[in-house]
Design a protein around this motif. Structure first.
Motif, short mmCIF file in Angstrom:
data_model
loop_
_atom_site.label_atom_id
_atom_site.label_comp_id
_atom_site.label_asym_id
_atom_site.label_seq_id
_atom_site.Cartn_x
_atom_site.Cartn_y
_atom_site.Cartn_z
N GLU A 48 0.84 -1.13 -0.48
CA GLU A 48 0.06 0.50 0.50
C GLU A 48 0.82 1.21 -0.05
O GLU A 48 0.28 1.84 -0.94
N LEU A 49 1.82 1.12 0.39
CA LEU A 49 2.73 1.95 0.81
C LEU A 49 3.50 2.57 -0.41
O LEU A 49 3.60 3.95 -1.68
N VAL A 50 4.03 1.91 -1.28
CA VAL A 50 4.51 1.45 -2.62
C VAL A 50 4.02 2.03 -3.24
O VAL A 50 4.14 3.03 -4.14
N PRO B 16 -6.71 11.22 10.03
CA PRO B 16 -6.74 9.82 9.67
C PRO B 16 -5.56 9.63 8.51
O PRO B 16 -4.58 8.26 8.50
N THR B 17 -5.32 10.88 7.71
CA THR B 17 -4.24 9.74 6.54
C THR B 17 -3.59 11.20 6.86
O THR B 17 -3.61 12.63 7.01
N ARG B 49 -4.15 5.56 9.19
CA ARG B 49 -3.19 4.96 8.62
C ARG B 49 -2.04 5.29 8.29
O ARG B 49 -1.86 3.96 7.67
N SER B 50 -2.88 6.05 6.73
CA SER B 50 -1.39 6.10 6.44
C SER B 50 -0.61 7.78 5.88
O SER B 50 -1.46 8.63 6.37
N VAL B 51 0.55 7.20 5.69
CA VAL B 51 1.32 8.77 6.10
C VAL B 51 2.28 8.45 4.27
O VAL B 51 3.35 7.40 4.81
N ASP B 52 1.99 8.90 3.11
CA ASP B 52 2.77 8.86 2.71
C ASP B 52 4.56 10.11 2.65
O ASP B 52 4.37 11.12 3.91
N PRO B 80 3.17 0.49 13.89
CA PRO B 80 4.71 0.31 13.73
C PRO B 80 4.58 0.44 11.57
O PRO B 80 5.80 0.43 11.80
N LEU B 81 4.23 0.57 11.03
CA LEU B 81 3.94 0.38 9.39
C LEU B 81 4.64 2.27 9.66
O LEU B 81 5.69 2.13 8.75
#
Lengths: 610, 102
Positions: A48-50, B16-17, B49-52, B80-81
């Protein structure tokens, strides 16, 4: 890295709009699909990150004009590997072997590092207008249930060896595909080059080889257009029927709904199309003829100059080209364009050389036809003038003494240019000289000449206008006969002039034409002028013709003033040049001038060089 | 996205993101909320949930802003991710990261 060589268990694809806001949703959907394919949570997190990073880049770097195309994710999954392919429409980049981290406080430049770090293999296949980022990540080893285990457990060394072998195999697959693509391109080009030298028709040759390239590239159809002399795209070869749409005008290239080929030519980059292009079907030859398939229009540009556009496609929209196929088609299209252009250029050069040679031969013949000297008549002066146009024509004049002390003057204009016209002029002259030995009348000579030349002239649809004048200095009589030629001009020392016209068809129009003649007298102190229409049809910069009046006036003034033939000749030439004002003559200008000397004037002139 | 002010600390929550589609908004939002007395920005990532990489860029930008006044950015309870990502990118040396409780 090829689904043909690997036995993928699961494949799927996702298209999403080329917008940043869609990337996250695409990542979420991909995660779901990959979850269904059996990936573990940690694998899903990494992918998902990639995919977020790759998706962002695809959106960020998409070229303007290409953003209507969706970004595509394709996935191939088996027990050991997950492969993701991300298609972008950007300018592309060179994938570095190693990616270094930026300075800690830099706000950019970490996406590619993440991608490379979180995957095991990364490759970037560049195309024009479409590129594929191919990423592979080895799946974690599953715990093998005891019931599935067979044989003794592998040692650590065996496992390492297996891993190494798998990596080598993967690398070899990648190299094989790249080499195969390059080999196909090169071998096609070499074969093409070998045959081109033996093929006189580049268009037919292009057709044959485009059929072959379509087989290699798995395309269903092709269209090749080249830029013509009017800067339009003209059809050269095509596997589809484009009747009525052979030429595409590029003037409207800036408008939205122009054809894909014109857009590719205008943008100087590949324009891809698929089933979403219904709106242009009405105006676009490719879409209307090939339907809603998929394909691309590839501009052929040489030294920053547009040469043409090669378009190829498939009838089914769900079968896009692979990067290797695109590369072959693009490479060959560029090469083909160069070869055809060179072939045309060579053809033009040969034609130019042939024309130049033709004109030189014609000019040599023409010069040889003009008499080296003109007859010398007591009490008269005879001069000639010949000025060729840029392209050598068929004008000539001649004058020679005939039995009985008379002088036969001839002037003729062979319709046409080049060697053929000069050859007919040469035949006309030799026949005239031969027949005139027997003192024939001008009309009899023209009738004979017409019979002799008709078959040849008729065969090549040419004709000759001519005028023959037999002058007897003893009694000043002039017998004139003409074949479709402008009138003769006479002027006396009383200042009066007259046009003497004798009707008759040009030579070569009717085989049995019989020509007539009439007799007039040269006025006292008179001038006689025979000329071709290049003189009266000389044009000024506005295109206006000179016509007859200025010549007639010049002639009568010369006679009245008792000027010699050379002086009047110079005056006539000056009138024509003044009218043209430097504009090159469109036709040969030829005349023959007889002037009576004033009584008592001595004949001091030796035989004149014409 | 919300902020809470607690003395010299500005706390950012409800994120959330932190990705390409909201990283600029995040940066503008935090900068707008920063007062002269704030020396620490805490970003609560427990529900993120997500960080880019774009989200990281925004965090680094905030970091640079607060560093000028001698302050810092503290990241609270990332998944953790996300923590792994900071580690891969060696940004755990730039930010103070408070791990998620076990």
């Amino acid at each position: 890295m090829n689904e043909v060589t690997k036995n993928w268990v699961r494949k799927f694809a996702l298209d999403y709009p080329c917008e940043l806001t869609s990337v996250r949703e695409a990542g979420r959907q991909s995660r779901e699909e990959l979850h269904a394919a059996g990936l573990a949570e940690q694998e899903l997190d990494h992918w998902e990150l990639v995919l977020a990073e790759a998706g962002n880049n695809a959106v960020y770097y998409a070229l303007e004009g290409q953003k209507h195309k969706p970004v595509r994710f394709e996935f191939y999954v088996d027990d050991q590997w997950v492969e993701a392919r991300i298609r972008d429409q950007g300018p592309g980049f060179e994938m570095p072997e190693e990616v270094e981290l930026p300075e800690p406080d830099s706000e950019h430049g970490r996406g590619l590092f993440l991608i490379k770090t979180l995957t095991d293999e990364a490759a970037y296949w560049r195309g024009k207008g479409e590129n594929w980022l191919v990423l592979r990540k080895r799946r974690p080893e599953r715990e093998t249930p005891a019931s599935e285990a067979s044989g003794p457990p592998a040692s650590a060394a065996d496992a390492a060896l297996t891993e190494q072998l798998a990596q080598s195999e993967s690398t070899l697959e990648l190299m094989t595909e790249e080499l195969a693509s390059a080999y196909e391109s090169l071998s096609t080009i070499f074969r093409y080059s070998a045959e081109l030298a033996e093929q006189p028709q580049p268009e037919e040759f292009a057709r044959k080889w485009l059929v072959e390239v379509c087989k290699i590239g798995a395309a269903d159809w092709f269209v090749l257009r080249l830029v013509n002399e009017n800067e339009a795209l003209k059809l050269v070869v095509s596997s589809v029927d484009l009747t009525g749409r052979e030429v595409l005008d590029m003037e409207n290239a800036g408008e939205a709904d122009v054809s894909l080929e014109i857009r590719a030519a205008s943008l100087r980059m590949d324009v891809w199309f698929d089933g979403t292009l219904q709106r242009v079907a009405a105006v676009d030859p490719l879409v209307s003829v090939t339907g809603q398939g998929t394909g691309f229009a590839h501009p052929i540009v040489i030294n920053d100059r547009l040469v043409g556009v090669l378009s190829v496609g498939r009838y089914l929209a769900d079968k896009p080209f692979q990067a290797g196929q695109v590369s072959i088609i693009q490479t060959f299209g560029d090469f083909l364009g160069i070869q055809i252009r060179n072939a045309h250029f060579q053809k033009q050069q040969v034609q130019t050389q042939l024309t130049a040679r033709d004109l030189k031969i014609a000019a040599d013949i023409q010069r040889s036809l003009l008499p080296k000297t003109l007859p010398v008549l007591p009490g008269y002066q005879l001069v000639g003038h010949y000025q060729s146009a840029r392209q050598v024509g068929g004008d000539f004049y001649d004058a020679f003494e005939t039995p009985g002390g008379k002088v036969l003057m001839a002037i003729a204009d062979v319709m046409g240019k080049g060697v053929s016209a000069a050859m007919f002029a040469a035949i006309f002259r030799s026949q005239l000289r031969a027949e005139a030995e027997r003192e024939r009348s001008p009309a009899a000579l023209l009738t004979m000449l017409n019979r002799a030349l008709f078959a040849d002239l008729d065969q090549v649809e040419m004709f000759i206008t001519a005028q023959l004048v037999l002058f007897n200095p003893q009694d000043r009589s002039i017998v004139i006969s003409a074949a479709g030629h402008p009138p003769m001009l006479l002027a006396g020392n009383d200042g009066r002039s007259q046009e003497v016209e004798q009707s008759g068809l040009p030579l070569g129009v009717l085989g049995d034409s019989v020509y007539t003649e009439r007799t007039v007298l040269l006025p006292a102190g008179g001038n006689l002028l025979l000329f071709t229409d290049g003189l009266t049809e000389a044009r000024d910069p506005e295109g206006q013709l000179l016509w007859l009046s200025p010549l007639e006036k010049c002639l009568s003034q010369g006679a009245k003033a008792g000027r010699g033939a050379e002086e009047t000749k110079a005056a006539l030439i000056a009138i024509v040049e003044a009218h043209e004002q430097g504009i090159p003559a469109g036709d040969d200008q030829t005349f023959l001038l007889l002037a009576e000397r004033r009584t008592g004037a001595k004949n001091l002139n030796p035989p004149k060089q014409a | 996205m919300r902020t809470e002010k607690n003395g010299a600390t500005l706390l950012v929550t409800d994120l959330p993101t932190l990705t390409s589609d909201n990283s600029r908004a995040f940066k503008d939002f935090v900068r707008g909320a920063l007062a002269p007395e704030h020396l620490t920005v805490e970003v609560d990532l427990r529900n993120t949930r997500s960080v880019d990489s774009n989200g990281l860029g925004a965090l680094i930008s905030i970091h640079k802003t607060i560093c000028v006044r001698g302050g810092k950015v503290r990241l609270l309870h990332p998944s953790p991710l996300i923590e792994e990502m900071f580690h891969i990118l060696q940004l755990d040396q730039l930010f103070e990261i408070i791990p998620r409780p076990l």
